[in-house]
Design a protein around this motif. Structure first.
Motif, short mmCIF file in Angstrom:
data_model
loop_
_atom_site.label_atom_id
_atom_site.label_comp_id
_atom_site.label_asym_id
_atom_site.label_seq_id
_atom_site.Cartn_x
_atom_site.Cartn_y
_atom_site.Cartn_z
N ILE A 55 -31.02 8.90 110.53
CA ILE A 55 -30.88 7.45 110.35
C ILE A 55 -31.16 7.07 108.91
O ILE A 55 -30.48 6.21 108.33
N ARG A 56 -32.14 7.73 108.30
CA ARG A 56 -32.47 7.44 106.90
C ARG A 56 -31.46 8.06 105.93
O ARG A 56 -31.24 7.53 104.85
N GLU A 57 -30.84 9.18 106.36
CA GLU A 57 -29.88 9.88 105.51
C GLU A 57 -28.54 10.00 106.24
O GLU A 57 -28.24 11.02 106.88
N PRO A 58 -27.71 8.98 106.17
CA PRO A 58 -26.46 8.95 106.96
C PRO A 58 -25.50 10.10 106.66
O PRO A 58 -24.65 10.41 107.50
N TRP A 59 -25.62 10.74 105.51
CA TRP A 59 -24.72 11.87 105.23
C TRP A 59 -24.90 12.98 106.26
O TRP A 59 -23.96 13.74 106.53
#
Length: 789
Positions: free
Chosen positions: A571-575
């Protein structure tokens, strides 16, 4: 009809209603009494012109009042000698409390008038403005039931208070420099040179102009302030307080100044200048048409800035306090001030002086405090204009100061219940009689401090509104602190009737919040799009097509589940989610595709291989059908934003690329099983092809948004035919995307659907508690089952 007893319910305390009644009665030569009661205002009146009095009462009522009900009972003639305001009485019922009101023009003029006795007094107020909700600790609304009870009025103030022709007649917070609250400047470092003989406000202005960061006590809590035009000060504040890209709110002296750096429509100007004074999200001007650019660090990578006008006398003095004897009062001291919520990250806004001194020790250089206590801590409201032709009300992002605790009217009386809300953007909702009363903004339930704030606010509102819930609604997520708190109450109830507890599915509650606003109890097609909500199958939902009514809901459709590698980290790093989608699309060719869009070069093979290794492990990669995560994915694939430093950052950045006059979309696969399942394999495949062709990010972003609109319309049309329904409810944080909302509504209306959206509470998780409370209340009324299917 020579004598009647009139009971008035609504927002009729703290708004000048008794003085209005008094003067109206005197003008008609009527006799009797008027008093505040715990459920409103009671008028005992007799004389010949009673009919005229009753007719004029609702038509000429004070502008801040809101009459919801008038009961009139004939009475035998008594023989009152005069008309008077009598001491308030407590009837044991409840009345509605006025929200806080920004300083009025009359008080502002007096404060800036050298000949007025309240010249430059930072707590000037009258019956038409000033603190209400934030200082009220009990009803009826009288001075002794507010935090102003600590200040005894001087002779001049008391004379005004008792003068029926004065604007401060029965103004409960009435005060002046002789008898009222005062400000004090506290310095955190001896290195700062301050003239202690000088006015604290003047010295605060000097510190801010010198680049200092100052905590300023306001109406519902502290703000952390700095000069918005000072790039170093803004960046220092971001480093000390926020450490992410979440935009700072600004306070500007006037509309003319705001237009130097933001575009302001007529509707937005109305919102900014209203007596509620919310933060309004305004579109930045570009470098080409902006002669007064503010630092990018105020609102990095964002097309919008949240701006508000001053709403307290103290705020105005920060902008207009004369710095020299010959200063021109109409020349602002600042282009704008950063005014961000005074709290430590993820904790509630600070309200007490001692707490501020302790918690802000490493954040600020000085504190401008005052000695009027804040009973209800309340953050600023945040609003966005919609530019939608079908509705007149703005869209709430955060509903708090100026709007809380305004109730939402329900169709009829019902039991008293509590909706506990969700964990993100938490609010709670109480019901009483025919009202739902959503709380002010509580915040994210991530720590002990926020739980205590939740309990403090709940206790305060239960006391003021005299609510004793018989049932509690809560979210199904087992790890939500709001859920754990709700379930803990089962063991807390030691005496009296036992509480009933209702677990309400997250997206069902989103839909029910709109149903509550519109009094809907019949079946509807609900479309709830957001980031995360716990599903009845134990997975993370977020793209839900529901068939719902008060009794139950059925999940009729959703986006195909995709693993979130690393759970919360994804969620914090969508990649990471983008890698998951592309692996699903391409299978064994995943590394080739990731290389073609630059992921291998950007993130490295080792990191990507580590993600691929955990994708199929449900302990580390839970399944999600979230629409929010799909928007994040596209933002990451396009290289627009690959990291959420605050909730919704990537999706907001993606929306900012949308443009008008593009009707194309991408194909998708809408599967028909027991439920409709939407597969975006082909969508993302074609999207990546467009990238390879060099198609602009704005065009690709717009085509993706159009794809979601097309899918919603297609699924809703199909469900409408199957279930013979024409009412559609849209809710969830994804529908704060204006491009998506506008085009979805237009498309649904074009196929004959009646569309309902949130207007009185935010569409994000701040609206969940209203939906929970509404379902629980209506089910109890109908003796409905207490469990989900």
């Amino acid at each position: 009809m020579d004598r009647v007893l009139i009971n008035i319910k609504g927002v009729v305390q703290g708004v000048g209603f008794r003085p209005f009644v008094y003067n109206l009665a005197k003008s008609l030569n009527l006799k009797g009494t008027v008093t505040n009661t715990a459920d409103g205002v009671a008028i005992d009146i007799e004389g010949k012109d009673i009919t005229s009095f009753i007719g004029r009462l609702p038509k000429e009522a004070p502008p801040l009042s809101e009459i919801n009900k008038i009961d009139i009972s004939p009475m035998p003639f008594y023989g009152h000698k005069d008309f008077e305001i009598v001491k308030s009485r407590d009837s044991g019922s409840f009345t509605l409390i006025s929200s806080d009101v920004s300083i009025c023009d009359d008080c502002l003029k007096e404060m800036l008038n050298k000949d007025n006795r309240r010249y430059l007094y930072p707590f000037i107020n009258c019956i038409n403005c000033g603190p209400r909700y934030t200082i009220t600790n009990a009803v009826p609304y009288d001075r002794h039931n507010t935090t102003m009870s600590a200040f005894k009025m001087c002779r001049n103030c008391e004379t005004e208070y008792n003068n029926t022709s004065d604007r401060r007649f029965h103004a409960q917070p009435n005060a002046c420099a002789v008898c009222g609250p005062h400000v004090e400047l506290k310095i955190k470092s001896e290195k700062l040179k301050v003239n202690k003989a000088e006015n604290p406000i003047k010295e605060t202005i000097r510190l801010l102009r010198d680049g200092c960061i100052v905590a300023i006590k306001g109406l519902g809590g502290f703000h952390i302030a700095c000069d918005a035009a000072n790039k170093d000060a803004v960046e220092r504040l971001r480093e000390r307080k926020r450490k992410n890209n979440k935009p700072f709110a600004l306070m500007a002296p006037d509309i003319e100044t705001i237009t130097k750096y933001c575009a302001v429509s007529e509707k937005e100007q109305e919102l900014l200048t209203s007596n509620k004074r919310p933060i309004v999200l305004l579109r930045k001007k570009t470098a080409q048409d902006n002669s007064a650019l503010l630092p990018d660090s105020i609102s990095p990578n964002n097309l919008y800035i949240g701006v508000m006008l001053p709403y307290t006398p103290l705020h105005y003095l920060l902008f207009y306090y004369p710095l020299t004897p010959n200063s021109e009062l109409l020349t602002p001291n600042f282009l704008a001030l950063v005014m961000t919520s005074g709290n430590i990250s993820e904790e509630p806004i600070v309200v007490s002086n001692d707490e501020a001194v302790s918690k802000f020790s490493d954040m600020v250089d000085a504190l401008l405090i005052h000695n009027r206590d804040i009973f209800m801590r309340v953050d600023d409201s945040v609003i966005r204009n919609h530019f939608l032709t079908h509705r007149t009300k703005p869209i709430f992002i955060r509903r708090s100061r100026g709007y809380a605790p305004e109730p939402i009217s329900l169709d009829d009386d019902g039991p008293e219940v509590l909706g506990c809300g969700a964990d993100i953007k938490n609010t709670f909702t109480l019901t009483k009689g025919n009202y739902a009363i959503p709380s002010h903004h509580i915040g994210d339930m991530e720590n002990y401090e926020t739980i205590k704030f939740f309990e403090e606010s709940l206790s305060n509102l239960k006391k003021i509104y005299r609510v004793n819930p018989v049932a509690v609604g809560y979210d199904l997520h087992p790890n939500y602190l709001s859920t754990k708190w709700a379930l803990s109450q089962q063991s807390e109830v030691k005496t009296g009737p036992q509480l009933s507890f209702f677990g309400i599915q997250h997206h069902y509650a989103h839909i029910a919040s709109v149903m509550a606003e519109n009094g809907i109890k019949r079946k509807v097609i609900g479309v709830a799009f957001d980031g995360t909500g716990y599903g009845t199958d134990g997975n993370l939902w977020g793209s839900e097509f529901l068939i719902a009514d008060i009794d139950d809901f059925k999940r009729a459709g959703y986006f195909k589940y995709i693993p979130l590698p690393g759970g919360e980290m994804a969620i914090r790093e969508p990649w990471r989610v983008a890698v998951s989608y592309i692996r699903y699309i391409t299978g064994d060719e995943v590394m080739d595709y990731l290389e073609s869009i630059g992921f291998i070069e950007k993130y490295g093979k080792d990191r990507i291989n580590a993600i691929l290794e955990i994708i199929d492990n449900r302990d580390f990669s839970p399944l999600s059908s979230s629409a929010g995560r799909l928007f994040d994915t596209v933002s990451a694939i396009l290289g627009i934003c690959d990291t959420n430093t605050f909730e919704g950052e990537a999706a907001m950045a993606l929306e900012s690329y949308t443009i008008d006059n593009i009707e194309e979309d991408y194909p998708s696969d809408i599967g028909l099983k027991d439920r409709i399942e939407i597969d975006f394999c082909l969508t993302l495949f074609r999207l990546i092809q467009d990238m390879a062709k060099g198609t602009g990010k704005d065009i690709i972003a717009t085509k993706f948004h159009n794809t979601i609109v097309t899918i919603i319309a297609g699924v809703v049309q199909r469900l409408g035919m199957i279930h013979k329904l024409h009412d559609v409810v849209l809710s969830g944080g994804v529908f704060q995307n204006m491009y998506l909302l506008k085009n979805t509504i237009d498309r649904l209306r074009s196929i004959g659907m009646n569309v309902y959206t949130n207007e009185k509470v935010p569409a994000n998780d701040a609206g969940i508690s209203l939906g929970q409370a509404y379902i629980v209340r209506e089910r109890i009324k109908q003796s409905a089952p207490q469990t989900e299917k």
